[in-house]
Structures are given as structure tokens and as C-alpha cells.
Design an enzyme around this catalytic site. Structure first.
Site, mmCIF file in Angstrom:
data_model
loop_
_atom_site.group_PDB
_atom_site.id
_atom_site.type_symbol
_atom_site.label_atom_id
_atom_site.label_comp_id
_atom_site.label_asym_id
_atom_site.label_seq_id
_atom_site.Cartn_x
_atom_site.Cartn_y
_atom_site.Cartn_z
ATOM 1 N N GLN A 490 0.814 -1.202 0.000
ATOM 2 C CA GLN A 490 0.000 0.000 0.000
ATOM 3 C C GLN A 490 0.853 1.259 0.000
ATOM 4 O O GLN A 490 0.503 2.261 -0.635
ATOM 5 C CB GLN A 490 -0.929 0.008 1.224
ATOM 6 C CG GLN A 490 -1.845 1.205 1.309
ATOM 7 C CD GLN A 490 -2.746 1.340 0.088
ATOM 8 O OE1 GLN A 490 -3.087 0.346 -0.563
ATOM 9 N NE2 GLN A 490 -3.120 2.568 -0.245
ATOM 10 N N GLU A 491 1.978 1.237 0.707
ATOM 11 C CA GLU A 491 2.823 2.426 0.821
ATOM 12 C C GLU A 491 3.491 2.795 -0.504
ATOM 13 O O GLU A 491 3.479 3.949 -0.919
ATOM 14 C CB GLU A 491 3.905 2.211 1.888
ATOM 15 C CG GLU A 491 3.409 2.306 3.319
ATOM 16 C CD GLU A 491 3.139 3.733 3.745
ATOM 17 O OE1 GLU A 491 3.407 4.671 2.974
ATOM 18 O OE2 GLU A 491 2.641 3.924 4.865
ATOM 19 N N SER A 492 4.111 1.824 -1.147
ATOM 20 C CA SER A 492 4.958 2.158 -2.302
ATOM 21 C C SER A 492 4.788 1.243 -3.501
ATOM 22 O O SER A 492 5.381 1.504 -4.545
ATOM 23 C CB SER A 492 6.431 2.099 -1.875
ATOM 24 O OG SER A 492 6.788 0.763 -1.555
#
Length: 641
Positions: A490-492
Site C-alpha cells: 500500500q505504501e509504495s
């Protein structure tokens, strides 16, 4: 030995030549960016025949587009239909034609454009207004109510609407309200100049309501005889509700009898909405005074207020009041089913849950479990052959995209990739996703594999690169490997050098202050911010912070996921007054970004656990129960960022 030496010399020459053309392309792009046509033309000569030559040709044409001939523009578009550059140039060319009022050519070429933005939409209406003004004004009227700043191309249409009398004072006030709700007081003042004499709110009074709404309402010096004065008071109540809904409600209770039913309902809808977002216990009561004229956005927060309060009839009524489009969102289908189950209407609930359970998202997973099933990734029934992947990798659009990724031009690369795969069937999408995976462009592998309809490969949707590095740190900090992967995805999306607009960097998207804080706690020597794109360093710091936040938030992964994104202090502040389901906590997070983030991280985690063949834990078990805040027993956060 001589042959080996000759080969090495040839390879060195090829590498040097490639490095030279890389620099030439980036220099050409920079020359275009700063508008240096002479320098751009110099580099263009060196890049003839290069894979990315279409971009250089685009730069050359775009930089002189105001003076380019129709033949040159149309020749470029015809020659580069396999690239998004054709569509970008077409849109830019149409704007040039409109600004120069070459309407006949504009109308000839407009149908070829795939998607028109608002600027071009208004130009198209301007063109048609030459022959059919009445019909055009009717079509242009909805544009008046757009909440954002309108392009200049729309202004002649808005002026024509005003001149024709098609815009009433109520229409002007509606847009003023939109501007004030968004905090755009200067826009509201400009719009107010279009009101009849004596109706506009006094700028000085409006500013007082904006800067100190509580003080303005407390003083009570209002002129409620005309609409400008009443709207200013309503704006102050709304402005105060942003920081203190309960205080705004107290003021409005004392004032509402002096306002019309429509005005009373309008203000209560705003106080209810903002109260629900602040988890105010009075939100449902405030909503009850607002009447039935609520937007889908306001109804969504009425649902959330009902969920926090365990008021299932309110949840069901709010969802039923939504538009068809609004109520069809997965979240509201799931919560409607839950509300129906709470009322004993199990069959009706199952009719909603069964189709929802086929969707691969947070609510689809919850629906599976409500129906008694187990969350599992679908079996990959098709995998492209090596030959098919090799053939796909030679597609010119994907080759250009991969070259742009290699050169760090991610925005153009993403455009090129999306253009290349448009219209692909499932088999082609999976082959393209394999190409992306082969070149370690994991984010493209994820997005491409996620487009399939019937044939799925969750090893591409949920890849697990850098596993040895990640597993080492997962064991070091006693963290669930699936949760770490769910968070990084989800972050990157596994972009090693990812950078956010806020300044976060790397796989785990740490902010500079957080990274420095963790580096100090870990005692890293020679710490430098530039090390954040190193995989091991980024995962080391990120997993330490995950562990720290998890420990600070009762070992609860839902709270810790929220804390990782929005900060542990906020995650604590959002805890309920009495215990609620983890799914309700996630659904009622006030920040849209964090709310979506937590749901996606938890859904990702469940699929990764399945892919890793871990002992199956249901999503509901992972979500658990969020208990009320115990301020006295909380672990101090100290200087935690």
C-alpha cells in the site's frame, strides 16, 4: 585472450554510448521544460532512431505549437497512434485552435479526442454557441455549480448565463455556499459581486466570521433582515463546527428560530457531518434536525456515526437515502447487509453479500466470512508461456515504457504503459504483468494483473520481492511478515525510490524526521537521508517503526496501521468510548487517506498470509475489537514522530 579483450572493449563502448544517449535524452527533456528550442533541436539530431525519439519529436512540436501547421500536427498524431503522445498533442492542439477561434477546424478534430477535460468542454460549448446559443446555455448551466476554480474557457459561458438571466440569485448563493464550505472566502467575495444590490455579505463581517467564528457568534451583532447577513451567520456556525461541533450546535440552537426551515436544515446537516467526523456523541441527533436533504457524502458520515453508536436502524435508513450510485459502493452494500442481519432479515442480507463476496477487496473479504466462507486467493488457471511473455516484451509501447522507467521518468512511463495495455484481454494482461515483474517494475505488475476479469494470478497482484531481507527484519522485530508486505504494497507498491508529495521516501515511505528518529534509536552510524533508497536500510527503519507503533497501540494491527499512516497520537484519539469492531474503527477513521489505507493494508495482509501458506486467520480475527481508550494505562509516546 585477445577475443575476450576485444569483446570487453566492444561492451565498454556500447555501455558508454548508451550512457551518452541517456544523457542526451534527459538533456533534451530539460531543454523542452525550460523552453530552449535551439538546445532541444541540437539534442534531437543526436537522438534520431532512438527508442524514445517520439518524445523528442513531441517536445519539438509542442514547444512551437502556437505556430505549427495543421499538417505537422496531424502527421505526428497519425504516426504515433501507438503512444499516449498522440492524445496529449491532440488535446493541446485543440486548445490552440480554440484560443485562436479556428472553430471549424476545432469542431472537425474534437470528435477524435478520447477524453475532454473541463477546459476543452467549455471551448466545445463556446463553438456550438455560435449557432445554437439557447441549447448550449442549458448544457452549460451545471458547470456553474462546479466547486473548484473554473478554467478561463468557461468564463464566457458563465457571463452569457448571467446576461441571459438563466442564473438566479439563489444559484449565485448556492455557489457562494460551496466556496465558503471549502474555506475559499476570497472566491465567495468575488461571486457575491454578482448578487443584486444590498444582498452581498459585508466583506469585513465575512472575514470576522472566518477568523473567529466563535467570537462572532458570541457577540450576536447580526443583520438578519437580508440574506447576506443570514448566510454570514450560517457560515460562522459551519466554520466553528470544524473545530467544535458541540459549541456550534449550542450557538445554532439559540439562533435557528430566526432562520427559514431550509436554512436550519442546511446548517444542521453541516454540524451533523462535521460532528460525525469528529466522533461527536451528538452527531446523530444533529443529523435528525437536518431533514432529508442530505448529500451522499453527508449520508456516508451519518452511516458511520450510526456504526460507532451501534444504531443499526440509523445505518440502514441512511444507506437507503443515498442515491443509487452512492449506495452501490462496496462499503455501503456490506454495511447495509450487516444492518439487515441485525434486524433479522438474513435472506435479504445474503442476497447482497453473495455478489459482494466475489469482489477482491476489503468488503468482499468480509462478505465471504459473513457467509461462512474462508478467504482464499483464486487458483491461477492460466500462466503465459515464456514465448508469450517474450513476445509481449517486444511490444513497442511496453519497450518505451520500460526505457522511461529505467531513466527515472515514471509519470511518462506510467502513461505509456497504460496506453499500451488498453483493450488487452485477461491473457494479454497477465503476459504484460509478467513483463513488468521480469523488469522489477512491481507496481506495474500489480496494477496490470489487477485489471483481469476472469483469469487471475495473485502472485502478480501480491508479489513478495526482497523476501530474504524482509524476513530477516520481520524476525528481528517479531512482526507478521504478511502484515509488513501488506503495508509496503500500500505504501509504495515496491518502488524502491518512491517519493511522496509530502516527502516520504522508499519502500516503507518514511518521512525524514521519522527516519532520523529511528536511525538514532537504532544507533546507525554515518546515517544519511540518501540511504533511504537502500532496500535493507529502508526495511530496517520501517519495521522498527512498525514494531514501536504496534507496542504503543496495544499490539493491535488495525490501530498500528492507522498510526503508521497518520501518527500514533491520532490513532489513539480515534479510539471509541466503548468497544467496537475493528471494521467499524477502520470505517470511521476521519481522514479519507488513512481510512482507505487501513482497509487496504488489512485486506492485503490477508491475501499475503494466504500466499505464504500461513495458518489461516480470518480478516475479522485480524480486525478484532478496538476497546475504549485507557489514558492512564497507555504507554507514553514521548518524542515518537
Amino acid at each position: 585472450m585477445k577475443h575476450v579483450l576485444a569483446f570487453l572493449l566492444v561492451m565498454a563502448a556500447v555501455t558508454a554510448q548508451a550512457a551518452g544517449t541517456d544523457k542526451d535524452f534527459l538533456a533534451a527533456r530539460e531543454a523542452y521544460r525550460i523552453g530552449n528550442e535551439a538546445r532541444l533541436n541540437t539534442y534531437a539530431k543526436r537522438l534520431r532512431g532512438h527508442l524514445l525519439e517520439p518524445y523528442v519529436l513531441y517536445y519539438q512540436l509542442k514547444i512551437r505549437l502556437d505556430h505549427a501547421s495543421a499538417e505537422d500536427v496531424e502527421a505526428f498524431i497519425a504516426s504515433h497512434r501507438d503512444s499516449p503522445l498522440s492524445e496529449r498533442l491532440r488535446a493541446a492542439w485543440l486548445k490552440v485552435l480554440a484560443k485562436s477561434e479556428r472553430w471549424d477546424l476545432f469542431e472537425q478534430r474534437l470528435p477524435d479526442l478520447r477524453d475532454a477535460d473541463l477546459e476543452l468542454t467549455c471551448y466545445a460549448l463556446q463553438s456550438r454557441a455560435r449557432t445554437n446559443p439557447d441549447e448550449v446555455l442549458e448544457e452549460a448551466r451545471p458547470i456553474w455549480f462546479v466547486t473548484g476554480r473554473l478554467p478561463e474557457s468557461c468564463e464566457p459561458l458563465m457571463e452569457a448565463l448571467r446576461a441571459s438571466g438563466a442564473l438566479s440569485p439563489d444559484d449565485v448563493w448556492t455557489r457562494i455556499r460551496y466556496a465558503l464550505e471549502a474555506g475559499r472566502v476570497s472566491l465567495a467575495r468575488r461571486l457575491a459581486k454578482q448578487l443584486p444590490a444590498g444582498e452581498a455579505p459585508a466583506p469585513r463581517v465575512l472575514e470576522a466570521a472566518r477568523s473567529n467564528p466563535g467570537g462572532y457568534l458570541e457577540r450576536g451583532r447580526f443583520n438578519l433582515k437580508h440574506r447576506g447577513g443570514r448566510e454570514t451567520v450560517m457560515f460562522a456556525a459551519h466554520r466553528l463546527a470544524r473545530t467544535s461541533p458541540s459549541q456550534a450546535a449550542r450557538h445554532w440552537e439559540n439562533l435557528e428560530d430566526r432562520f427559514s426551515p431550509e436554512e436550519r436544515g442546511y446548517v444542521w446537516s453541516l454540524i451533523g457531518y462535521l460532528g460525525a467526523r469528529a466522533h461527536g456523541p451528538g452527531a446523530l441527533e444533529w443529523y435528525s434536525r437536518a431533514g432529508e436533504n442530505l448529500s451522499d457524502r453527508q449520508l456516508a458520515w451519518k452511516v458511520r456515526a450510526g456504526l460507532r453508536a451501534g444504531a443499526w436502524p440509523e445505518v440502514l435508513a441512511a444507506i437507503d437515502a443515498m442515491t443509487e450510485e452512492g449506495s452501490e459502493q462496496p462499503a455501503w452494500r456490506y454495511w447495509k447487509a450487516r444492518a439487515l442481519m441485525e434486524s433479522g432479515r438474513t435472506h435479504a442480507a445474503e442476497q447482497i453479500l453473495k455478489p459482494l463476496a466475489t469482489e477482491f477487496n476489503f468488503y468482499g473479504q468480509l462478505a465471504v466470512e459473513e457467509l461462512g466462507g474462508r478467504i482464499e486467493a483464486p487458483v491461477a488457471s492460466y500462466r503465459p508461456s515464456t514465448v508469450e511473455v517474450d513476445e509481449m516484451s517486444q511490444l513497442i509501447g511496453l519497450r518505451r515504457a520500460l526505457e522511461l522507467y529505467r531513466l527515472g521518468q515514471r509519470i511518462d512511463a506510467n502513461r505509456e504503459w497504460r496506453w499500451a495495455i488498453r483493450g488487452f484481454d485477461d491473457k494479454q494482461l497477465l503476459a504484460a504483468a509478467e513483463v513488468a515483474y521480469r523488469y522489477e517494475n512491481y507496481d506495474r505488475a500489480i496494477s496490470t494483473a489487477s485489471r483481469t476479469v476472469l483469469l487471475h494470478d495473485f502472485s502478480l497482484r501480491y508479489p513478495a520481492p526482497y523476501r530474504e531481507v524482509l524476513r530477516t527484519h520481520a524476525e528481528q522485530f517479531a512482526l507478521d511478515e504478511a502484515w509488513i508486505y501488506g503495508l509496503i504494497r500500500q505504501e509504495s507498491r515496491f518502488i524502491v525510490n518512491a517519493r511522496s508529495q509530502a516527502g516520504a521516501r522508499g519502500l516503507m515511505q518514511l518521512m525524514p524526521s521519522t527516519a532520523s528518529w529511528v536511525a538514532h534509536r537504532l544507533g546507525l552510524k554515518n546515517w544519511r537521508w540518501s540511504r533511504m533508497t537502500d532496500v535493507d536500510t529502508n526495511i530496517n527503519l520501517g519495521t522498527y517503526y512498525m514494531r514501536h507503533v504496534l507496542d504503543a497501540l496495544d499490539g493491535h494491527t488495525v490501530l498500528a496501521s492507522a498510526g503508521y499512516n497518520a501518527g500514533p497520537r491520532r490513532a489513539r484519539a480515534w479510539r471509541p468510548e466503548s468497544a467496537i469492531e475493528g471494521a467499524v474503527y477502520a470505517e470511521t477513521i476521519p481522514f479519507t487517506e488513512t481510512r482507505n489505507y487501513v482497509k487496504r493494508v488489512m485486506a492485503n495482509t490477508t491475501y499475503y498470509a494466504n500466499n505464504f501458506s500461513q495458518e489461516l486467520q480470518s480478516l475479522k480475527q485480524r480486525l478484532g475489537i478496538i476497546h475504549e481508550r485507557d489514558a492512564g494505562g497507555e504507554r507514553p509516546l514521548g518524542d515518537t514522530p
